[in-house]
Design an enzyme around this catalytic site. Structure first.
Site, short mmCIF file in Angstrom:
data_model
loop_
_atom_site.label_atom_id
_atom_site.label_comp_id
_atom_site.label_asym_id
_atom_site.label_seq_id
_atom_site.Cartn_x
_atom_site.Cartn_y
_atom_site.Cartn_z
N THR A 189 0.83 -1.14 -0.14
CA THR A 189 -0.19 0.12 0.04
C THR A 189 0.95 1.12 0.03
O THR A 189 2.31 1.11 0.19
CB THR A 189 -0.87 -0.07 1.10
OG1 THR A 189 -1.64 -1.11 1.25
CG2 THR A 189 -1.78 1.02 1.42
N VAL A 190 0.41 2.46 -0.27
CA VAL A 190 1.10 3.81 0.03
C VAL A 190 0.19 4.59 1.09
O VAL A 190 -0.97 4.58 0.87
CB VAL A 190 1.30 4.38 -1.33
CG1 VAL A 190 2.48 3.75 -1.89
CG2 VAL A 190 0.13 4.71 -2.07
#
Length: 561
Positions: A358-359
């Site tokens: 994820t970011v």
């Protein structure tokens, strides 16, 4: 990359006019450019979301989902955006059973059934429409991402590692367009320039036509065709009917500060339940990352997850008893389980399998607004399915559903799955003033990271950068919640590890080098210095100075001006 070292130090970035923090330097730079051009925190966040799709497609993208919390400085309110997609209307449990899929034999993560409707594109547009400054058009906000995708950029170190890890999934026989995200059939290396022209065109169409540019027309047709090719049942109507929802975030008070989280279908409730359990203990006296402190944090998180992995589901489809689960009275009852100072066993109820790619990024502007934003493909490249001429992969969030007929999170048409990606915010419980916008990405690590980073500041007086630098623990290994062991990061004292073993915990680690990505990659922007416990801290706490930190486990940085 076993030789990957963590041997630099960072100072917290301090500034007055605005700041951003992300896992990628180019994304952080673009965020500050948008702020300087007159955009606000929401505008900058969406610009960064698009740039991160270009620079970290192995973790995030427009083919995935997004959530955000937005702090409105004028009203002192925290508002939530749920940009997660739903299962196709034709995807029933009966259909899956007829095809031979069940809880003991789920569909593969690279199957069309794993693809839920991508919610990120709508979330970007709706975030700008609802919370943006109105001074910049969507085309202007997306232009930096278009330029990077078309002209190329050099790939960063951690990103190159993750890209290489997922490259094989882009080369499966039916995935005709997976090579669009590779260089001559391989992942780009650290420092190598890559161009993504198809993704640039996708962003142009979104900027010009808004949501219709993604959920109708060429891109929508390509998504439906790609999902169908991999055995899925998504239709044009599923895409056209998608909507973002604006919701009331959930929260709890911890010693005068209020932690805000995304409500279900996100699992932020796990962090809130854990904090409620921990509130009566004198954690400061135990010492940061001591065996006694870590034991209590682990047990509180187990209790949070035991409820969350069962009850967390789409609240429009099932009843989620949040008022009970988040009450202080319930925390008192749960706290009674932590009585013998030994590791609790078998408190898990859920059966999910969640990944850590994820970011997370955050922004704050000169007017005091802040945006806590998270975007994800789910497992690395997600399903790794690339629609023709689009330049992005489709998420595999459908893998987050249960196939158990009695589970609240059982798959159903039009239902949102259990979601791991959760932004966080902290406000002053008495005044409503913004205290911090922050988050830690990484599957089941996320609520664990939220709790540990916040406690590092509130209990042990660390600034945002110090709190992110501090070594962490993770129950299980990130892919799926597994309470049978605890992973510990390099830097946790040897005596603390030995103390956890003595208390009955099965410990893995300390994990070093690239394995440390298990413990998430966080960013934080704090207002004033609320963690300062010295006698002369009152005036500095009242000053509107941003203190920003960026996780050393990622490639990024915090930038202020």
């Amino acid at each position: 990359m076993s030789d990957l070292q963590y041997n630099s130090r960072r100072s917290a970035v301090v500034c007055c006019n605005g700041c951003v923090a992300s896992s990628q330097p180019l994304a952080s730079q673009v965020g500050t450019d948008i702020l300087k051009a007159g955009g606000n925190a929401a505008d900058a966040a969406v610009a960064m979301a698009a740039v991160l799709n270009v620079t970290e497609p192995c973790s995030t993208g427009i083919g995935g989902d997004a959530f955000c919390l937005f702090y409105d400085a004028k009203s002192k309110q925290v508002k939530a955006v749920n940009g997660s997609g739903r299962a196709p209307a034709a995807l029933t449990l009966d259909l899956l059973h007829k095809q031979g899929f069940s809880s003991s034999s789920p569909f593969p993560v690279q199957h069309g059934h794993a693809v839920t409707v991508p919610g990120a594109a709508a979330a970007w547009v709706d975030t700008v429409d609802r919370f943006g400054s109105g001074k910049l058009s969507l085309t202007q906000i997306l232009q930096p991402a278009v330029d990077l995708a078309e002209n190329g950029y050099p790939v960063q170190q951690i990103t190159a590692l993750l890209w290489n890890k997922g490259a094989e999934s882009l080369l499966t026989p039916k995935n005709d367009h997976g090579r669009d995200l590779l260089v001559n059939g391989r992942a780009p290396t650290y420092g190598e320039v890559i161009r993504l022209p198809y993704l640039a065109q996708t962003f142009r169409e979104l900027g010009t036509h808004g949501k219709k540019g993604f959920y109708e027309g060429r891109i929508a047709k390509a998504i439906v065709a790609a999902v169908e090719k991999f055995g899925g049942v998504m239709t044009a109507d599923d895409l056209q009917n998608h909507v973002t929802t604006f919701e009331d975030p959930i929260s709890t008070d911890y010693r005068g500060y209020r932690l805000w989280e995304i409500p279900p279908n996100g699992h932020g409730m796990a962090a809130l339940i854990a904090l409620n359990v921990l509130e009566t203990y004198d954690l400061k006296q135990l010492g940061a990352n001591s065996a006694e402190y870590l034991h209590l944090v682990i047990e509180a998180l187990k209790l949070g997850f035991s409820d969350t992995t069962w009850y967390c589901a789409d609240p429009t489809k099932v009843d989620v008893p949040l008022s009970t689960l988040l009450s202080k009275e319930y925390a008192t009852k749960r706290r009674q389980l932590v009585t013998n100072n030994r590791a609790m066993k078998n408190v898990q109820k859920g059966d999910l399998n969640i990944g850590p790619d994820t970011v997370y990024f955050t922004t704050a502007d000169s007017e005091g607004n802040a945006c806590s934003f998270i975007n994800s493909n789910f497992m690395g490249f997600g399903s790794a399915i690339v629609p023709e001429g689009c330049g992005f992969t489709l998420q595999n969030r459908g893998s987050g559903f249960s196939l158990d007929t009695v589970h609240p999170n059982v798959i159903a048409p039009g239902k949102r799955p259990y979601h791991t990606i959760i932004p966080a915010m902290v406000t002053d419980s008495n005044t409503g003033d913004l205290v911090m916008s922050y988050g830690v990405m990484g599957g089941y690590m996320q609520p664990q990271g939220h709790v540990q980073v916040l406690l590092n500041m509130l209990e042990f007086g660390m600034n945002p950068q110090q709190a992110l630098d501090q070594p962490r623990i993770c129950i299980g290994g990130g892919y799926g919640y597994d309470e049978s062991y605890v992973s510990v990061e390099d830097g946790i004292p040897t005596e603390a590890v030995e103390g956890l073993v003595d208390k009955g915990h099965s410990v893995r680690g300390p994990l070093v080098a690239a394995d440390r990505t298990l413990f998430g990659k966080g960013q934080a922007i704090a207002v004033g210095n609320f963690w300062d416990q010295s006698d002369n801290s009152a005036q500095r706490k009242a000053e509107c100075i941003y203190w920003c930190g960026s996780d050393p486990r990622a490639d990024g940085l915090a930038i202020g001006f």
